[in-house]
Design an enzyme around this catalytic site. Sequence first.
Site, PDB file in Angstrom:
ATOM      1  N   ALA A  64     -22.894 -65.932 -15.837  1.00 57.02           N
ATOM      2  CA  ALA A  64     -22.445 -65.157 -16.872  1.00 57.02           C
ATOM      3  C   ALA A  64     -23.158 -66.055 -18.296  1.00 57.02           C
ATOM      4  O   ALA A  64     -23.805 -67.150 -17.820  1.00 57.02           O
ATOM      5  CB  ALA A  64     -20.905 -65.589 -17.429  1.00 57.02           C
ATOM      6  N   GLY A 104     -21.730 -65.435 -11.995  1.00 61.84           N
ATOM      7  CA  GLY A 104     -21.615 -64.047 -12.212  1.00 61.84           C
ATOM      8  C   GLY A 104     -22.711 -63.393 -11.646  1.00 61.84           C
ATOM      9  O   GLY A 104     -22.679 -62.249 -11.301  1.00 61.84           O
ATOM     10  N   GLU A 107     -21.780 -63.145  -7.856  1.00 61.66           N
ATOM     11  CA  GLU A 107     -20.758 -62.217  -7.901  1.00 61.66           C
ATOM     12  C   GLU A 107     -21.578 -60.868  -7.876  1.00 61.66           C
ATOM     13  O   GLU A 107     -20.902 -59.727  -7.127  1.00 61.66           O
ATOM     14  CB  GLU A 107     -19.905 -62.478  -8.774  1.00 61.66           C
ATOM     15  CG  GLU A 107     -18.999 -63.770  -8.754  1.00 61.66           C
ATOM     16  CD  GLU A 107     -18.047 -64.040  -9.908  1.00 61.66           C
ATOM     17  OE1 GLU A 107     -18.758 -64.368 -11.102  1.00 61.66           O
ATOM     18  OE2 GLU A 107     -16.780 -64.250  -9.655  1.00 61.66           O
ATOM     19  N   GLU A 127     -18.839 -72.327 -11.173  1.00 57.06           N
ATOM     20  CA  GLU A 127     -17.959 -72.496 -12.333  1.00 57.06           C
ATOM     21  C   GLU A 127     -17.257 -73.394 -12.570  1.00 57.06           C
ATOM     22  O   GLU A 127     -16.811 -73.893 -13.831  1.00 57.06           O
ATOM     23  CB  GLU A 127     -17.098 -70.876 -12.422  1.00 57.06           C
ATOM     24  CG  GLU A 127     -17.857 -69.659 -12.704  1.00 57.06           C
ATOM     25  CD  GLU A 127     -18.526 -69.164 -11.421  1.00 57.06           C
ATOM     26  OE1 GLU A 127     -18.720 -69.982 -10.358  1.00 57.06           O
ATOM     27  OE2 GLU A 127     -18.973 -67.966 -11.357  1.00 57.06           O
TER      28      GLU A 127
HETATM   29  N1  3HC Z   1     -25.754 -69.202 -19.731  1.00 54.96           N
HETATM   30  C1  3HC Z   1     -26.280 -69.346 -20.752  1.00 54.96           C
HETATM   31  N2  3HC Z   1     -27.562 -70.239 -20.932  1.00 54.96           N
HETATM   32  C2  3HC Z   1     -27.959 -70.822 -19.795  1.00 54.96           C
HETATM   33  C3  3HC Z   1     -27.342 -70.623 -18.562  1.00 54.96           C
HETATM   34  C4  3HC Z   1     -26.221 -69.762 -18.562  1.00 54.96           C
HETATM   35  N3  3HC Z   1     -25.439 -69.159 -17.283  1.00 54.96           N
HETATM   36  N4  3HC Z   1     -28.079 -71.348 -17.625  1.00 54.96           N
HETATM   37  C5  3HC Z   1     -28.798 -71.822 -18.269  1.00 54.96           C
HETATM   38  N5  3HC Z   1     -28.976 -71.499 -19.439  1.00 54.96           N
HETATM   39  C6  3HC Z   1     -29.826 -72.183 -20.583  1.00 54.96           C
HETATM   40  C7  3HC Z   1     -29.818 -73.513 -20.868  1.00 54.96           C
HETATM   41  O1  3HC Z   1     -28.969 -73.900 -21.846  1.00 54.96           O
HETATM   42  C8  3HC Z   1     -31.111 -73.852 -21.024  1.00 54.96           C
HETATM   43  O2  3HC Z   1     -31.388 -73.457 -22.307  1.00 54.96           O
HETATM   44  P1  3HC Z   1     -32.621 -74.152 -23.440  1.00 54.96           P
HETATM   45  O3  3HC Z   1     -33.694 -73.988 -22.663  1.00 54.96           O
HETATM   46  O4  3HC Z   1     -32.362 -73.676 -24.695  1.00 54.96           O
HETATM   47  O5  3HC Z   1     -31.930 -75.719 -23.383  1.00 54.96           O
HETATM   48  C9  3HC Z   1     -32.063 -72.837 -20.237  1.00 54.96           C
HETATM   49  O6  3HC Z   1     -31.283 -71.791 -19.690  1.00 54.96           O
HETATM   50  C10 3HC Z   1     -32.821 -73.554 -19.022  1.00 54.96           C
HETATM   51  O7  3HC Z   1     -31.704 -74.289 -18.232  1.00 54.96           O
HETATM   52  P2  3HC Z   1     -31.727 -75.705 -17.353  1.00 54.96           P
HETATM   53  O8  3HC Z   1     -32.569 -76.368 -18.325  1.00 54.96           O
HETATM   54  O9  3HC Z   1     -30.605 -75.900 -16.937  1.00 54.96           O
HETATM   55  O10 3HC Z   1     -32.990 -74.984 -16.388  1.00 54.96           O
HETATM   56  P3  3HC Z   1     -33.163 -75.472 -14.842  1.00 54.96           P
HETATM   57  O11 3HC Z   1     -34.412 -74.899 -14.427  1.00 54.96           O
HETATM   58  O12 3HC Z   1     -33.216 -77.022 -15.125  1.00 54.96           O
HETATM   59  O13 3HC Z   1     -31.810 -75.151 -14.257  1.00 54.96           O
HETATM   60  C11 3HC Z   1     -30.059 -73.515 -13.576  1.00 54.96           C
HETATM   61  C12 3HC Z   1     -31.514 -73.523 -13.910  1.00 54.96           C
HETATM   62  C13 3HC Z   1     -29.924 -74.046 -12.181  1.00 54.96           C
HETATM   63  C14 3HC Z   1     -30.075 -71.850 -13.497  1.00 54.96           C
HETATM   64  C15 3HC Z   1     -29.178 -74.207 -14.386  1.00 54.96           C
HETATM   65  O14 3HC Z   1     -29.226 -73.800 -15.861  1.00 54.96           O
HETATM   66  C16 3HC Z   1     -27.711 -73.772 -14.338  1.00 54.96           C
HETATM   67  O15 3HC Z   1     -27.210 -74.460 -13.314  1.00 54.96           O
HETATM   68  N6  3HC Z   1     -27.345 -72.988 -15.082  1.00 54.96           N
HETATM   69  C17 3HC Z   1     -25.713 -72.748 -15.262  1.00 54.96           C
HETATM   70  C18 3HC Z   1     -25.333 -72.071 -14.004  1.00 54.96           C
HETATM   71  C19 3HC Z   1     -23.818 -71.727 -14.186  1.00 54.96           C
HETATM   72  O16 3HC Z   1     -23.143 -72.346 -14.411  1.00 54.96           O
HETATM   73  N7  3HC Z   1     -23.634 -70.251 -13.830  1.00 54.96           N
HETATM   74  C20 3HC Z   1     -22.183 -70.048 -13.863  1.00 54.96           C
HETATM   75  C21 3HC Z   1     -21.676 -69.502 -15.322  1.00 54.96           C
HETATM   76  S1  3HC Z   1     -20.125 -69.007 -15.556  1.00 54.96           S
HETATM   77  C22 3HC Z   1     -19.958 -67.734 -14.758  1.00 54.96           C
HETATM   78  O17 3HC Z   1     -20.795 -66.929 -14.229  1.00 54.96           O
HETATM   79  C23 3HC Z   1     -18.545 -67.099 -14.771  1.00 54.96           C
HETATM   80  C24 3HC Z   1     -18.426 -65.691 -14.092  1.00 54.96           C
HETATM   81  O18 3HC Z   1     -17.815 -66.148 -12.910  1.00 54.96           O
HETATM   82  C25 3HC Z   1     -17.875 -64.665 -14.651  1.00 54.96           C
END
Ligand code: 3HC
Length: 712
Positions: A64, A104, A107, A127
Amino acid sequence: MEKNRVTLEKRGTFALVCVDNPPVNAISRDVRAGLITVLRQIAVDPDIAAIILYCAGRTFIAGADIAEFASMQPLAADIHELFDLIENCGRPVVAALHGTALGGGLELALVCNFRVALRSARIGLPEVRLGLLPGGGGTQRLPRLAGAKTALKIILTGVQVPADKALALGIIDEVVDGDLLEAAIAYTERVLSAGCTLRRASALSVNPDSVSADLFKQARQALAQRPNGNPAPARIITCVEAAVTQPFEQGMATEQRLFAECLRSPASAALRHRFFAEREVTKIPGLVVNLPLRPIQRVGVVGAGTMGGGIAMNFVNAGIPVVIVEASQAALDRGLSIVRKNYEATAAKGRITGEQIKQYMGRLSGSLDYADLADCDLVIEAVFEDMELKKRVCAQLSKICKPGAIIASNTSTLDVDVLAEAYGRSANVLGMHFFSPANVMRLLEVVRGAKTAPDVLATVVKLARTIGKVPVVSGMCHGFIGNRMAESYLRESERLLLEGATPQQVDAAVQSLGMPMGPFRMLDMAGVDVVAKVALEQGKNGLLPLDPCYQAVVLKLMELGRYGQKSGRGFYRYEGRTPMADPIVGKICTELASRHGIAYRDDISAQEIIERCFYPLINEAAKILEEGIAYRPGDIDVVWINGYGFPDYLGGPLFWADTLGLANIAARIDHYAVQLGNAYGYWHRAALLMRLADQGRGFSDLTADELNHAHG
Ligand code: 3HC
Ligand code: NAI
């Protein structure tokens, strides 16, 4: 305005649906809207036999859009509408995964009927690291596919599972190499010709063999042994248990309810703040975007002591060859053998292979000759903390290093600008303040000198990421960001001992906040002598307050040879590594207190300890911001979470301060100024703190303009 993030291409009877939402294809509002539109189009197109869902760019949907969670109360309904459309579209839907299918994103893939992944892909439900649980059915579908035990582990840890393993676990259906889209099309053709039904994870039941009688009881017990402020783990256990005990729809309702609770929690807000702050640290205000960086292909380290060896390991692990230069053969041999032993210990835990040790040690060479640093692109000095010695080392390096080489000092207290002058080409010099153990700790303070060139700063910040560190840029001041704040924290915790608190009492209060270790256990571990020597050195340079009690206990313990853990005695006495109360310390403190006229109190509460240890630290952080030493409040939070173990579920000291209210903190600072007297200015409120408190604002309300003004 809605942006078009989703495209539909018809190839024969297949609908190829592509999500393109850089950088990580987060399933944002626009993506959800785009997918819903496209799926509605497909629903009324009888020619379409199957749907393939894939992503452009570097990754499949990584979750998400975390930024949307600030306003999402509860999870947006359109995500469920979207998932229902996919699940009920009447045609096989195949997800083609590459990069990281997370949260997400995974999912959504689990809602699809089949999943094909590139061999390099990874999947996960991270998450929990945001104080959340999977809210798109992940807690219900993953146990149905992979079993309850596996699902619980994946969701509780948030790990990324490689495609091969996900295949073996039944989470994905095929691993492919080469062109993902073509492979997904071929897979879909096979599915259709085999007459496969529309298999749905939601229609399965959890394999009973994957649920041992006490699975959930054990999980809850394990959690109780490691309590922390994250609201998600306990609720994740409840959700996975619901996948076993409740019908799918009811399990989904449980998940929704508990997801909403997590989302509303202050801990999730704090963990989401950490997520973005850790990514923002690499953005250096005023620096040209895409500035050409200096190539770093070979690194030199001067000094193979505690820090030098660990520093070298970081680069070696990342594939960058390192030469370590020492002053004596004995020190060099000792340093290299410690590095080898470190690798061997990691191999003994099964984390690396014997072959990797060979590779790593093959990248590391030792020398007694500074001339071997001539072809290094970066040289990091980590010799004793002695200004004259470091100046001599820098002068020597200036004769040997190539013109564009970057010179970094690992000093924890000395003036990087003086070292830059000793080196001569000041633009190439900065500080790289690693934390101990340098191969483990994630934090790296990058200290910009007055003349450090922008491309040098940018190169080192990027390099820090390459070696797996979280870099935070600090301006030049004594202690930089982290230790400057720690100074007030340690000063006040010592003063509490003189007033009658015990080391155990102070440590317990601080640990109750979530710090892994209180100040006295930390001092004993770092070495009482090390801290005392810094104070003595500062004293020589006239940098200490006039306070005669300043670090009196530390200095006394050093005088008595009580260096901490390494000598078996310090603020505690040690049985093995276990700290035990030592009444002698109480006597030492009573004597010092009476010498300095400090009255004994028996009414020191845990709340007072927390306020007195942390509020001066927050006040110091405000000064660090107003002086432009740190770029942003978030940078300070990142320093304290990654370098000092400040609880991440509080978001770092400044995020926490905002939740307490700066006006409250300011009032308590005034209170202690009166209670303790303010003879040495310890309780002077920072101008920035006063201003924000008066305006009813927090640190996170500071605008970029206000912050830019501070660092010019
Ligand atoms: N939402 C918004 N922005 C995100 C994001 C997300 N899920 N994931 C990454 N970004 C953004 C970062 O803030 C960053 O932005 P910036 O360039 O402006 O600083 C850019 O994307 C690149 O991210 P990284 O620097 O972390 O890039 P990497 O290549 O090192 O890593 C990644 C990529 C493994 C995808 C890592 O970004 C990550 O782990 N992201 C989070 C994944 C996550 O937590 N997903 C779950 C979200 S909650 C959810 O899905 C709820 C659901 O169950 C309903
Ligand atoms: P250390 O005493 O373990 O190692 C210093 C090494 O430098 C010794 O092996 C010594 O032989 C070598 N050395 C001395 N003069 C030399 C010369 N002229 N040429 C080559 N090698 C020489 O010290 P430690 O703890 O590794 O500290 C090094 C630096 O790192 C210091 O500036 C210290 O302030 C800083 N630092 C230390 C931390 C710690 O926790 N130990 C944490 C962060 C920074």
